[in-house]
Design a protein around this motif. Sequence first.
Motif, PDB file in Angstrom:
ATOM      1  N   ALA A 115       0.860  -1.192   0.000  1.00  0.00           N
ATOM      2  CA  ALA A 115       0.000   0.000   0.000  1.00  0.00           C
ATOM      3  C   ALA A 115       0.893   1.238   0.000  1.00  0.00           C
ATOM      4  O   ALA A 115       1.953   1.249   0.631  1.00  0.00           O
ATOM      5  CB  ALA A 115      -0.910   0.007   1.220  1.00  0.00           C
ATOM      6  N   ARG A 116       0.441   2.279  -0.705  1.00  0.00           N
ATOM      7  CA  ARG A 116       1.240   3.510  -0.798  1.00  0.00           C
ATOM      8  C   ARG A 116       0.322   4.723  -0.673  1.00  0.00           C
ATOM      9  O   ARG A 116      -0.778   4.747  -1.228  1.00  0.00           O
ATOM     10  CB  ARG A 116       1.992   3.553  -2.130  1.00  0.00           C
ATOM     11  CG  ARG A 116       2.942   4.727  -2.272  1.00  0.00           C
ATOM     12  CD  ARG A 116       3.721   4.630  -3.581  1.00  0.00           C
ATOM     13  NE  ARG A 116       4.528   3.399  -3.624  1.00  0.00           N
ATOM     14  CZ  ARG A 116       5.105   2.928  -4.731  1.00  0.00           C
ATOM     15  NH1 ARG A 116       4.936   3.557  -5.884  1.00  0.00           N
ATOM     16  NH2 ARG A 116       5.819   1.834  -4.676  1.00  0.00           N
ATOM     17  N   PHE A 117       0.787   5.721   0.066  1.00  0.00           N
ATOM     18  CA  PHE A 117       0.030   6.954   0.258  1.00  0.00           C
ATOM     19  C   PHE A 117       0.878   8.133  -0.182  1.00  0.00           C
ATOM     20  O   PHE A 117       1.983   8.345   0.326  1.00  0.00           O
ATOM     21  CB  PHE A 117      -0.367   7.126   1.727  1.00  0.00           C
ATOM     22  CG  PHE A 117      -1.188   8.353   1.988  1.00  0.00           C
ATOM     23  CD1 PHE A 117      -2.543   8.359   1.733  1.00  0.00           C
ATOM     24  CD2 PHE A 117      -0.594   9.501   2.463  1.00  0.00           C
ATOM     25  CE1 PHE A 117      -3.313   9.489   1.959  1.00  0.00           C
ATOM     26  CE2 PHE A 117      -1.337  10.650   2.695  1.00  0.00           C
ATOM     27  CZ  PHE A 117      -2.713  10.644   2.444  1.00  0.00           C
ATOM     28  N   ARG A 118       0.362   8.908  -1.138  1.00  0.00           N
ATOM     29  CA  ARG A 118       1.040  10.107  -1.648  1.00  0.00           C
ATOM     30  C   ARG A 118       0.335  11.325  -1.058  1.00  0.00           C
ATOM     31  O   ARG A 118      -0.870  11.500  -1.231  1.00  0.00           O
ATOM     32  CB  ARG A 118       0.976  10.110  -3.179  1.00  0.00           C
ATOM     33  CG  ARG A 118       2.025  10.951  -3.864  1.00  0.00           C
ATOM     34  CD  ARG A 118       1.975  10.704  -5.372  1.00  0.00           C
ATOM     35  NE  ARG A 118       3.109  11.314  -6.063  1.00  0.00           N
ATOM     36  CZ  ARG A 118       3.114  12.551  -6.523  1.00  0.00           C
ATOM     37  NH1 ARG A 118       2.050  13.313  -6.357  1.00  0.00           N
ATOM     38  NH2 ARG A 118       4.188  13.031  -7.137  1.00  0.00           N
ATOM     39  N   PHE A 119       1.081  12.182  -0.376  1.00  0.00           N
ATOM     40  CA  PHE A 119       0.466  13.251   0.401  1.00  0.00           C
ATOM     41  C   PHE A 119      -0.131  14.365  -0.446  1.00  0.00           C
ATOM     42  O   PHE A 119      -1.136  14.970  -0.070  1.00  0.00           O
ATOM     43  CB  PHE A 119       1.498  13.836   1.372  1.00  0.00           C
ATOM     44  CG  PHE A 119       1.807  12.941   2.538  1.00  0.00           C
ATOM     45  CD1 PHE A 119       1.072  13.017   3.697  1.00  0.00           C
ATOM     46  CD2 PHE A 119       2.816  11.993   2.442  1.00  0.00           C
ATOM     47  CE1 PHE A 119       1.343  12.189   4.768  1.00  0.00           C
ATOM     48  CE2 PHE A 119       3.102  11.152   3.506  1.00  0.00           C
ATOM     49  CZ  PHE A 119       2.360  11.247   4.675  1.00  0.00           C
ATOM     50  N   ALA A 129       4.977   4.177   2.229  1.00  0.00           N
ATOM     51  CA  ALA A 129       4.595   2.883   1.657  1.00  0.00           C
ATOM     52  C   ALA A 129       4.869   1.789   2.674  1.00  0.00           C
ATOM     53  O   ALA A 129       5.783   1.906   3.509  1.00  0.00           O
ATOM     54  CB  ALA A 129       5.364   2.615   0.368  1.00  0.00           C
ATOM     55  N   THR A 130       4.082   0.730   2.593  1.00  0.00           N
ATOM     56  CA  THR A 130       4.289  -0.404   3.495  1.00  0.00           C
ATOM     57  C   THR A 130       3.937  -1.702   2.779  1.00  0.00           C
ATOM     58  O   THR A 130       3.096  -1.715   1.872  1.00  0.00           O
ATOM     59  CB  THR A 130       3.447  -0.255   4.779  1.00  0.00           C
ATOM     60  OG1 THR A 130       3.763  -1.311   5.693  1.00  0.00           O
ATOM     61  CG2 THR A 130       1.960  -0.298   4.464  1.00  0.00           C
ATOM     62  N   ASN A 165       7.808  -4.411   5.655  1.00  0.00           N
ATOM     63  CA  ASN A 165       8.680  -3.249   5.504  1.00  0.00           C
ATOM     64  C   ASN A 165       7.894  -1.955   5.412  1.00  0.00           C
ATOM     65  O   ASN A 165       6.674  -1.954   5.207  1.00  0.00           O
ATOM     66  CB  ASN A 165       9.638  -3.409   4.316  1.00  0.00           C
ATOM     67  CG  ASN A 165       8.926  -3.386   2.975  1.00  0.00           C
ATOM     68  OD1 ASN A 165       8.080  -2.537   2.718  1.00  0.00           O
ATOM     69  ND2 ASN A 165       9.295  -4.321   2.094  1.00  0.00           N
ATOM     70  N   ALA A 166       8.607  -0.859   5.574  1.00  0.00           N
ATOM     71  CA  ALA A 166       8.038   0.481   5.454  1.00  0.00           C
ATOM     72  C   ALA A 166       9.069   1.379   4.788  1.00  0.00           C
ATOM     73  O   ALA A 166      10.273   1.226   4.991  1.00  0.00           O
ATOM     74  CB  ALA A 166       7.657   1.030   6.821  1.00  0.00           C
TER      75      ALA A 166
END
Length: 227
Positions: A115-119, A129-130, A165-166
């Motif tokens: 999963a990835r989050f773009r601010f 991302a994790t 991981n992160a």
Amino acid sequence: MKKILLMLFACATLGTATAQDFKPRYTNNIDFGLSYTGGTLRSRTDGMSDARNDYVGLQFNYIGLFHLTPAIAVGAGTGLRHLVEIDNYADDYWGGYDDQEFLSSYFAIPLYAHARFRFLDKRVSPFLATSIGYQFRVGESTDLGNSNSDRYEGSSRLSSGLLANAQAGVSIHVGKRFNIMAGPYFEYRQATANRFLSFYDGSTLSRVEINSDMNFFEAGLKVGFAF
């Protein structure tokens, strides 16, 4: 309090408006990582003062992502993990194996959810991302060398196990569909280190097996791109 609620409401409204113009899409993501990895025993019963292994690592990842909004993407990944052992606690405990002809080298293939989050929905944005999944062992390492005046040979391997991981970093849009990403990452893995040694002093053959349940803590830098 009212001002804070109004600000949150305004951000949510703006995000919703932006997302309405967004069409979900799929991207291919490739990255490469360089790291230092420390391995520690999950339990110690032998009284050793040094129960740590040290490695340098390389990794390659392919991740397929579905971008649900400009900020949120989910998907799955695979790739390759490679660890080269530069120090082994068992070597120290058994008297040290000098003049090694080969470094122990380990490979694994991971499978994981991502999963990835773009601010920001901007050209340049920080992201988080994790991943969580499982790594599958590939092959084993062959070792040759000397222990004091004895000749030894053997093999070693790291078993399959859990990984998580992160990563934090910066994502940069280059053109309409191409992204460049870079940033530090941390990865945790579990595995059992199996080592099999045969000593021969010219007259006597001795065999030793060492099995160690270990935690691996990896820190490094990843650079990648998406298209």
